[in-house]
Design a protein around this motif. Structure first.
Motif, PDB file in Angstrom:
ATOM      1  N   UNK A   1      39.070 -12.997  -4.427  1.00 49.93           N
ATOM      2  CA  UNK A   1      39.362 -12.554  -5.786  1.00 49.93           C
ATOM      3  C   UNK A   1      38.504 -13.350  -6.758  1.00 49.93           C
ATOM      4  N   UNK A   2      37.672 -12.655  -7.520  1.00 45.72           N
ATOM      5  CA  UNK A   2      36.742 -13.302  -8.455  1.00 45.72           C
ATOM      6  C   UNK A   2      37.156 -12.918  -9.872  1.00 45.72           C
ATOM      7  N   UNK A   3      37.707 -13.866 -10.604  1.00 43.60           N
ATOM      8  CA  UNK A   3      38.258 -13.602 -11.936  1.00 43.60           C
ATOM      9  C   UNK A   3      38.231 -14.899 -12.740  1.00 43.60           C
ATOM     10  N   UNK A   4      37.644 -14.865 -13.939  1.00 46.03           N
ATOM     11  CA  UNK A   4      37.526 -16.096 -14.721  1.00 46.03           C
ATOM     12  C   UNK A   4      38.805 -16.438 -15.479  1.00 46.03           C
TER      13      UNK A   4
ATOM     14  N   UNK B   1      34.187 -17.625 -11.095  1.00 42.36           N
ATOM     15  CA  UNK B   1      32.995 -16.953 -11.610  1.00 42.36           C
ATOM     16  C   UNK B   1      32.153 -16.483 -10.432  1.00 42.36           C
ATOM     17  N   UNK B   2      31.122 -15.709 -10.728  1.00 39.64           N
ATOM     18  CA  UNK B   2      30.319 -15.126  -9.673  1.00 39.64           C
ATOM     19  C   UNK B   2      29.585 -16.141  -8.812  1.00 39.64           C
ATOM     20  N   UNK B   3      29.126 -17.253  -9.402  1.00 40.74           N
ATOM     21  CA  UNK B   3      28.410 -18.248  -8.623  1.00 40.74           C
ATOM     22  C   UNK B   3      29.330 -18.935  -7.628  1.00 40.74           C
ATOM     23  N   UNK B   4      30.552 -19.266  -8.082  1.00 37.84           N
ATOM     24  CA  UNK B   4      31.520 -19.863  -7.159  1.00 37.84           C
ATOM     25  C   UNK B   4      31.855 -18.898  -6.029  1.00 37.84           C
TER      26      UNK B   4
ATOM     27  N   UNK C   1      28.714 -18.156 -16.284  1.00 34.12           N
ATOM     28  CA  UNK C   1      27.858 -18.689 -15.211  1.00 34.12           C
ATOM     29  C   UNK C   1      27.142 -17.569 -14.476  1.00 34.12           C
ATOM     30  N   UNK C   2      27.891 -16.687 -13.841  1.00 35.24           N
ATOM     31  CA  UNK C   2      27.307 -15.558 -13.097  1.00 35.24           C
ATOM     32  C   UNK C   2      28.283 -14.397 -13.240  1.00 35.24           C
ATOM     33  N   UNK C   3      27.893 -13.357 -13.966  1.00 38.70           N
ATOM     34  CA  UNK C   3      28.821 -12.259 -14.220  1.00 38.70           C
ATOM     35  C   UNK C   3      28.900 -11.302 -13.029  1.00 38.70           C
TER      36      UNK C   3
ATOM     37  N   UNK D   1      23.272  -9.569  -6.005  1.00 35.66           N
ATOM     38  CA  UNK D   1      22.950 -10.544  -4.968  1.00 35.66           C
ATOM     39  C   UNK D   1      23.663 -10.226  -3.657  1.00 35.66           C
ATOM     40  N   UNK D   2      24.889  -9.737  -3.750  1.00 35.86           N
ATOM     41  CA  UNK D   2      25.633  -9.382  -2.536  1.00 35.86           C
ATOM     42  C   UNK D   2      24.990  -8.173  -1.856  1.00 35.86           C
ATOM     43  N   UNK D   3      24.664  -7.152  -2.641  1.00 34.25           N
ATOM     44  CA  UNK D   3      24.092  -5.927  -2.067  1.00 34.25           C
ATOM     45  C   UNK D   3      22.691  -6.153  -1.497  1.00 34.25           C
ATOM     46  N   UNK D   4      22.049  -7.259  -1.887  1.00 36.43           N
ATOM     47  CA  UNK D   4      20.718  -7.566  -1.361  1.00 36.43           C
ATOM     48  C   UNK D   4      20.781  -8.266  -0.006  1.00 36.43           C
ATOM     49  N   UNK D   5      21.983  -8.636   0.469  1.00 37.38           N
ATOM     50  CA  UNK D   5      22.127  -9.353   1.733  1.00 37.38           C
ATOM     51  C   UNK D   5      22.663  -8.410   2.811  1.00 37.38           C
ATOM     52  N   UNK D   6      21.869  -8.183   3.838  1.00 34.55           N
ATOM     53  CA  UNK D   6      22.287  -7.277   4.923  1.00 34.55           C
ATOM     54  C   UNK D   6      23.539  -7.783   5.622  1.00 34.55           C
ATOM     55  N   UNK D   7      23.713  -9.101   5.668  1.00 32.41           N
ATOM     56  CA  UNK D   7      24.869  -9.666   6.369  1.00 32.41           C
ATOM     57  C   UNK D   7      26.186  -9.332   5.671  1.00 32.41           C
ATOM     58  N   UNK D   8      26.105  -8.863   4.420  1.00 31.74           N
ATOM     59  CA  UNK D   8      27.310  -8.542   3.667  1.00 31.74           C
ATOM     60  C   UNK D   8      27.493  -7.040   3.460  1.00 31.74           C
ATOM     61  N   UNK D   9      26.765  -6.249   4.254  1.00 30.30           N
ATOM     62  CA  UNK D   9      26.821  -4.798   4.091  1.00 30.30           C
ATOM     63  C   UNK D   9      28.226  -4.236   4.254  1.00 30.30           C
ATOM     64  N   UNK D  10      29.018  -4.844   5.137  1.00 27.08           N
ATOM     65  CA  UNK D  10      30.328  -4.289   5.459  1.00 27.08           C
ATOM     66  C   UNK D  10      31.431  -4.738   4.500  1.00 27.08           C
ATOM     67  N   UNK D  11      31.091  -5.602   3.554  1.00 31.98           N
ATOM     68  CA  UNK D  11      32.108  -6.095   2.618  1.00 31.98           C
ATOM     69  C   UNK D  11      32.364  -5.048   1.539  1.00 31.98           C
ATOM     70  N   UNK D  12      33.621  -4.669   1.384  1.00 31.33           N
ATOM     71  CA  UNK D  12      33.998  -3.764   0.312  1.00 31.33           C
ATOM     72  C   UNK D  12      34.099  -4.560  -0.993  1.00 31.33           C
ATOM     73  N   UNK D  13      33.568  -4.003  -2.068  1.00 29.90           N
ATOM     74  CA  UNK D  13      33.649  -4.634  -3.374  1.00 29.90           C
ATOM     75  C   UNK D  13      34.368  -3.684  -4.325  1.00 29.90           C
TER      76      UNK D  13
END
Length: 271
Positions: free
Chosen positions: A148-151, A175-178, A200-202, A209-221
């Motif tokens: 859960x990412x929420x400031x 934040x997004x960086x954390x 910091x990172x919206x 950045x997540x969508x650019x990583x093949x290792x995270x393809x299966x993660x639902x956002x």
């Protein structure tokens, strides 16, 4: 308009209204005023009354809110209030009466502070942890991990608490960086619940950045935001977010939709 001069300790009485004003202290150009009035009579500072009038005018269309900031704040407040009510219900269902009472007290105190227009920070209200056995929130025997990412600390703790009572294993980031650091160093979650407007990172930057990583393809956002997707120009689909939930949300509906999406993902065989 009646204009009067009053010294410290002197009063002004409205006998027909049963209202008494007393000058408690004078310091520089400011006076501290005490007000005694029946509970049926509302007493508001002028700026608060004007804010209420402005909000009412925006809601009924008499006044525009070009930036959308005021309605965004209202949606966030409604979202937080709804989460509190739903979490109280979950605590009551689990017979955790002390935790429910603590959260009810926190709600009452916040309502009181709003009525008095006291300045408050949006920090969490020290929610107790909800201990639940590792299991399946989706009823299929498969444990699920959520990030859960929420400031907003208050919303973050409330929604995390509700997800935990629903059986999810939850990690949080402010934040997004954390959140990116969490993805790099921890176990990959099944889903990410992502706010958009963060320091910091919206949300959009995190998403790219997540969508650019093949290792995270299966993660639902899933986006959980006080704004619409058009406001951020974010697509719904593989290159953007899988779903968009606009605040205020119904957390019960959110959990149902999360489980539906996760089950659908697992029925798709990898190529």
């Amino acid at each position: 308009m009646l204009v009067l001069s009053r010294r410290e300790g002197e009063t002004l009485v409205f006998p027909e209204l049963d209202v008494v004003l007393e000058v408690l202290a004078i310091k520089g150009s400011a006076a501290r005023i005490g007000i005694q009035a029946p509970s049926k009579i509302k007493v508001l500072r002028g700026e608060l009354a004007r804010s209420r009038e402005k909000l009412a005018a925006i809601i009924d269309g008499r006044l525009e809110d070009p930036s959308g900031k005021l309605m965004h704040r209202v949606r966030n407040w409604l979202h937080s209030a709804g989460l509190r009510m739903q979490l109280i219900r979950r605590y009551l269902e689990a017979n955790r009466l002390d935790e429910a009472a603590d959260l009810i007290q926190a709600v009452l105190e916040e309502f009181h502070s709003i009525e008095q227009d006291n300045a408050r920070t949006s920090e969490c209200c020290n929610l107790p942890a909800f201990d639940c056995e590792a299991g399946s929130p989706c009823g299929d025997g498969v444990p699920r991990r959520a990030l859960l990412v929420e400031d907003n600390a208050n919303e973050r703790h409330l929604l995390a608490g509700y997800l935990r009572t629903s059986g999810f294993q939850v990690e949080t980031a402010g934040d997004g960086q954390a959140a990116l650091d969490c993805l790099q160093t921890g176990e990959c979650p099944d889903l990410v619940l992502l706010d958009m407007s963060m320091p910091v990172c919206d949300g959009p930057t995190f998403l790219r950045k997540v969508r650019a990583q093949r290792s995270l393809d299966q993660v639902k956002v899933f986006a959980v935001s006080g704004c619409s997707p058009t406001a951020w120009d974010i697509p719904i689909g593989p290159q953007g977010v899988d779903r968009w939930f606009e605040k205020p949300i119904d957390p019960h509906h959110l959990v149902q939709e999360i489980c539906r999406e996760l089950r659908a993902k697992e029925t798709v065989k990898p190529r």
